[in-house]
Design an enzyme around this catalytic site. Structure first.
Site, PDB file in Angstrom:
ATOM      1  N   SER A   1      72.056  26.704  59.481  1.00 37.92           N
ATOM      2  CA  SER A   1      70.753  27.046  58.888  1.00 37.92           C
ATOM      3  C   SER A   1      70.562  28.559  58.809  1.00 37.92           C
ATOM      4  CB  SER A   1      69.636  26.419  59.712  1.00 37.92           C
ATOM      5  OG  SER A   1      69.626  26.980  60.997  1.00 37.92           O
TER       6      SER A   1
ATOM      7  N   LYS B   1      83.329  26.831  68.045  1.00 38.49           N
ATOM      8  CA  LYS B   1      82.356  25.904  68.633  1.00 38.49           C
ATOM      9  C   LYS B   1      81.915  24.936  67.532  1.00 38.49           C
ATOM     10  CE  LYS B   1      78.018  25.905  68.600  1.00 38.49           C
ATOM     11  NZ  LYS B   1      77.856  24.512  68.134  1.00 38.49           N
TER      12      LYS B   1
ATOM     13  N   GLU C   1      77.529  31.383  56.040  1.00 43.48           N
ATOM     14  CA  GLU C   1      77.352  30.377  54.986  1.00 43.48           C
ATOM     15  C   GLU C   1      76.153  29.545  55.402  1.00 43.48           C
ATOM     16  OE1 GLU C   1      77.112  27.351  53.205  1.00 43.48           O
ATOM     17  OE2 GLU C   1      79.106  26.599  53.757  1.00 43.48           O
ATOM     18  N   LEU C   2      74.990  29.834  54.750  1.00 47.76           N
ATOM     19  CA  LEU C   2      73.728  29.306  55.272  1.00 47.76           C
ATOM     20  C   LEU C   2      73.128  28.260  54.334  1.00 47.76           C
ATOM     21  CD1 LEU C   2      72.428  32.745  56.575  1.00 47.76           C
ATOM     22  CD2 LEU C   2      73.821  31.051  57.757  1.00 47.76           C
TER      23      LEU C   2
ATOM     24  N   GLU D   1      77.672  20.038  68.299  1.00 49.16           N
ATOM     25  CA  GLU D   1      77.662  19.177  69.487  1.00 49.16           C
ATOM     26  C   GLU D   1      77.579  17.683  69.125  1.00 49.16           C
ATOM     27  OE1 GLU D   1      75.828  21.667  68.711  1.00 49.16           O
ATOM     28  OE2 GLU D   1      73.691  21.192  68.735  1.00 49.16           O
TER      29      GLU D   1
ATOM     30  N   TRP E   1      77.497  20.071  61.673  1.00 50.12           N
ATOM     31  CA  TRP E   1      77.810  18.648  61.877  1.00 50.12           C
ATOM     32  C   TRP E   1      77.989  17.873  60.576  1.00 50.12           C
ATOM     33  CZ3 TRP E   1      73.819  16.771  59.204  1.00 50.12           C
ATOM     34  CH2 TRP E   1      72.573  17.420  59.277  1.00 50.12           C
ATOM     35  N   ASN E   2      77.629  18.429  59.433  1.00 54.85           N
ATOM     36  CA  ASN E   2      77.582  17.595  58.225  1.00 54.85           C
ATOM     37  C   ASN E   2      78.968  17.284  57.648  1.00 54.85           C
ATOM     38  OD1 ASN E   2      77.738  20.287  57.505  1.00 54.85           O
ATOM     39  ND2 ASN E   2      76.561  20.055  55.632  1.00 54.85           N
TER      40      ASN E   2
ATOM     41  N   CYS F   1      74.915  21.413  52.048  1.00 57.49           N
ATOM     42  CA  CYS F   1      74.195  22.645  51.688  1.00 57.49           C
ATOM     43  C   CYS F   1      74.141  22.854  50.177  1.00 57.49           C
ATOM     44  CB  CYS F   1      74.815  23.847  52.392  1.00 57.49           C
ATOM     45  SG  CYS F   1      76.578  23.977  52.146  1.00 57.49           S
TER      46      CYS F   1
HETATM   47  P1  NAD Z   1      70.199  23.666  63.351  1.00 56.46           P
HETATM   48  O1  NAD Z   1      70.046  24.974  62.700  1.00 56.46           O
HETATM   49  O2  NAD Z   1      69.548  23.452  64.674  1.00 56.46           O
HETATM   50  O3  NAD Z   1      71.745  23.320  63.573  1.00 56.46           O
HETATM   51  C1  NAD Z   1      72.721  23.516  62.585  1.00 56.46           C
HETATM   52  C2  NAD Z   1      74.033  23.902  63.264  1.00 56.46           C
HETATM   53  O4  NAD Z   1      73.911  25.161  63.892  1.00 56.46           O
HETATM   54  C3  NAD Z   1      74.441  22.934  64.386  1.00 56.46           C
HETATM   55  O5  NAD Z   1      75.768  22.590  64.184  1.00 56.46           O
HETATM   56  C4  NAD Z   1      74.266  23.692  65.694  1.00 56.46           C
HETATM   57  O6  NAD Z   1      75.298  23.396  66.621  1.00 56.46           O
HETATM   58  C5  NAD Z   1      74.379  25.116  65.241  1.00 56.46           C
HETATM   59  N1  NAD Z   1      73.539  25.993  66.034  1.00 56.46           N
HETATM   60  C6  NAD Z   1      72.222  25.843  66.287  1.00 56.46           C
HETATM   61  N2  NAD Z   1      71.778  26.862  67.060  1.00 56.46           N
HETATM   62  C7  NAD Z   1      72.849  27.661  67.306  1.00 56.46           C
HETATM   63  C8  NAD Z   1      73.040  28.875  68.038  1.00 56.46           C
HETATM   64  N3  NAD Z   1      72.021  29.495  68.658  1.00 56.46           N
HETATM   65  N4  NAD Z   1      74.279  29.409  68.088  1.00 56.46           N
HETATM   66  C9  NAD Z   1      75.315  28.808  67.445  1.00 56.46           C
HETATM   67  N5  NAD Z   1      75.197  27.675  66.738  1.00 56.46           N
HETATM   68  C10 NAD Z   1      73.979  27.103  66.655  1.00 56.46           C
HETATM   69  O7  NAD Z   1      69.644  22.588  62.331  1.00 56.46           O
HETATM   70  P2  NAD Z   1      69.772  21.030  62.215  1.00 56.46           P
HETATM   71  O8  NAD Z   1      68.411  20.418  62.148  1.00 56.46           O
HETATM   72  O9  NAD Z   1      70.762  20.419  63.142  1.00 56.46           O
HETATM   73  O10 NAD Z   1      70.426  21.010  60.792  1.00 56.46           O
HETATM   74  C11 NAD Z   1      69.656  21.149  59.628  1.00 56.46           C
HETATM   75  C12 NAD Z   1      69.669  22.529  59.080  1.00 56.46           C
HETATM   76  O11 NAD Z   1      70.924  23.108  59.261  1.00 56.46           O
HETATM   77  C13 NAD Z   1      69.440  22.437  57.589  1.00 56.46           C
HETATM   78  O12 NAD Z   1      68.185  22.939  57.300  1.00 56.46           O
HETATM   79  C14 NAD Z   1      70.536  23.245  56.959  1.00 56.46           C
HETATM   80  O13 NAD Z   1      70.040  24.406  56.362  1.00 56.46           O
HETATM   81  C15 NAD Z   1      71.404  23.671  58.074  1.00 56.46           C
HETATM   82  N6  NAD Z   1      72.795  23.268  57.888  1.00 56.46           N
HETATM   83  C16 NAD Z   1      73.491  23.896  56.928  1.00 56.46           C
HETATM   84  C17 NAD Z   1      74.796  23.568  56.719  1.00 56.46           C
HETATM   85  C18 NAD Z   1      75.596  24.245  55.658  1.00 56.46           C
HETATM   86  O14 NAD Z   1      76.621  23.710  55.289  1.00 56.46           O
HETATM   87  N7  NAD Z   1      75.197  25.423  55.201  1.00 56.46           N
HETATM   88  C19 NAD Z   1      75.383  22.580  57.485  1.00 56.46           C
HETATM   89  C20 NAD Z   1      74.637  21.945  58.486  1.00 56.46           C
HETATM   90  C21 NAD Z   1      73.323  22.311  58.682  1.00 56.46           C
END
Ligand code: NAD
Length: 481
Positions: free
Chosen positions: A231, A177, A252-253, A180, A153-154, A286
């Site tokens: 994440s 996908k 890409e985590l 959301e 989402w970022n 990230c």
């Molecule tokens: P989160 O891990 O719950 O969600 C991050 C993303 O992953 C969301 O877009 C979500 O739709 C997707 N996601 C979650 N569970 C999934 C699954 N089982 N299958 C497929 N997609 C799934 O975390 P959050 O609290 O919303 O976001 C914060 C964390 O996410 C941060 O700690 C950061 O590390 C990570 N993040 C990283 C990036 C990046 O560019 N690397 C971008 C956004 C978030």
């Protein structure tokens, strides 16, 4: 002159070239005021099956389309997105609260990803291996197939753009996908491709509960690559799911970027640019510079200049032209940030500013600066992914490098120095996929971006970025028998 106001787009699934709705919906909320701005359709299993069939049909057409023609369609779509920049940027600011000036830059960045990959897709060269007389050994790179992509989402536009660009430029089809919370960027991308004449089924969008979708799609044999940004915890679980079928992954985590400030730079300039970059997108990046290890000689000046910059920042609604920092994406982020800040101060860190959710509507967390944070504070290991900076003095480059490498992550790392000897050490010793010196820019369309350690594997961008979307085929041809 005030820009025209555009409505938030209607969010629908895009399957086989058709826009389709669903019976179940989730709310899409503006994090600046917590008001509902739209409804997100929740895909069902039959619709996921349709997306899989459509993506296979799309792949059959697109993989046989000449690279030059594929490039033309991608460039046409990108041109349309540039024309629609203001509309797309406003959607991003509504659903993510990102300051509108940053949203516009994000749209342009997304277009640049498409444009670089469109050109690079024409250069997926193989090679001819010298062979015995009457023998030919050809090495070809062919599109891998249908890709299941998951974008975060970022960056609601440029993150889906990166995933779609790599896949389409290589001749693959995609089921994406998007996150959301922020579906609009992908809707605008799909509209542009539809208008540019992309064949049906090459690009498909599905929305809903993330785990329901990934658990259904990833084990399917139609899926030949899983590409995820998000994440480390989720990336790990998707990688395990993919491994059952030996499906390759591009991951890409998370990151927890260190910044080493050496004793030979202008502390005030480094402090000012660091503060601005830290608070970009409310720190939800990230590659966001977060752990600042500043040579003790420069530390007071660096911290002063960092703080002065923070104090001038205007926090507010993403759609206001003068906003420097918007809210965080959702309530869960506020809770995570508060936990990290409270833990650090309880363990003895100094809170220089911020540290709390702003009163009133919206998910605003104050720009926060912690200093002299002890090594055992959770924030020294856990990525805050928000507007929180850690400023710690260090006595030497040795100590800075040791601390920089002391986390499980290795995505972006930064340093400020003019010394060639320091740079040589940083290049050799920093554990990161991307090292930037005297700049806090970590990634461009033409440079490979990705992590080491728990930050994942694979690269997006540069010519390396398209490699994952292809498989190598060796053709051994004996002429005559
Ligand atoms: P989160 O891990 O719950 O969600 C991050 C993303 O992953 C969301 O877009 C979500 O739709 C997707 N996601 C979650 N569970 C999934 C699954 N089982 N299958 C497929 N997609 C799934 O975390 P959050 O609290 O919303 O976001 C914060 C964390 O996410 C941060 O700690 C950061 O590390 C990570 N993040 C990283 C990036 C990046 O560019 N690397 C971008 C956004 C978030």
């Amino acid at each position: 002159m005030k820009s025209k106001t555009h409505a938030y787009p209607s969010v629908q699934l895009f399957i086989g070239g058709e826009w389709v709705n669903s019976k179940e919906h989730l709310e899409i909320v503006n994090p600046s005021d917590e008001n509902q701005i739209g409804l997100l359709p929740v895909v069902n299993k039959e619709q996921l099956d349709s997306a899989l069939s459509a993506a296979q049909e799309g792949f059959a057409i697109w993989s046989r389309t000449a690279p030059l023609e594929r490039s033309r369609v991608i460039l046409d779509a990108s041109r349309l997105m540039r024309e629609r920049c203001e509309e797309i940027a406003q959607s991003i600011s509504l659903e993510l609260g990102k300051p509108i000036r940053q949203s516009r830059l994000e749209v342009i960045r997304g277009c640049e990803f498409f444009e670089w990959d469109a050109a690079e897709g024409q250069r997926l060269y193989g090679r001819v291996i010298p062979s015995a007389l009457h023998m030919r050994n050809l090495v070809l790179r062919q599109p891998i197939g249908c890709v299941a992509s998951f974008s975060p989402w970022n960056f609601p536009m440029s993150q889906p753009a990166r995933k779609i660009a790599g896949a389409l430029a290589s001749g693959c089809s995609v089921i994406l996908k998007p996150a959301e919370q922020t579906p609009a960027g992908s809707i605008h991308i799909a509209r542009a491709f539809e208008d540019a004449g992309l064949p049906p089924g090459v690009l498909n969008l599905v929305f809903g509960q993330p785990a329901d979708i990934s658990e259904y799609l990833i084990p399917r044999e139609e899926i030949r690559l899983v590409a995820f940004t998000g994440s480390t915890a989720v990336g790990r679980s998707l990688t395990m799911l993919a491994s059952a079928n030996m499906t390759p992954v591009l991951m890409e985590l998370g990151g927890h970027a260190p910044v080493i400030v050496c004793d030979d730079v202008d502390a005030a300039s480094a402090g000012a640019v660091s503060a601005i970059r830290k608070m970009r997108n409310a720190g939800q990046v990230c590659t966001s510079p977060t752990r600042f290890y500043v040579h003790e000689k420069l530390y007071p000046d660096f911290a002063d200049s960092f703080m002065q910059q923070i104090e001038t920042m205007k926090v507010g609604d993403g759609l206001s032209e003068d906003t420097d920092m918007g809210p965080v994406a959702h309530l869960g982020r506020i809770e995570a940030l508060q936990g990290l800040v409270d833990d650090a101060t309880e363990r003895g860190a100094r809170l220089l500013t911020g540290g709390l959710r702003r009163k009133g509507k919206g998910y605003f967390f104050e720009p926060t600066v912690l200093s002299e944070v002890p090594d055992d504070a959770q924030i020294m290991q856990v990525e805050p992914f928000g507007p929180v900076a850690v400023l710690n003095p260090v006595a030497s480059l040795d100590k800075g490098i040791e601390m920089a490498n002391s986390v499980p992550y290795g995505l972006a790392a930064y340093a400020f120095t003019h010394s060639a000897a320091n740079v040589d050490r940083l290049i050799n010793e920093m554990e990161a996929g991307n090292l930037s010196i005297n700049t806090l820019e970590a990634s461009l369309p033409e440079t490979p971006f990705g992590g080491v350690k728990a930050s994942g594997y694979g690269r997006e961008g540069g010519d390396e970025g398209l490699l994952h979307y292809t498989v190598v085929k060796n053709v051994m041809h004996r002429i005559g028998i």
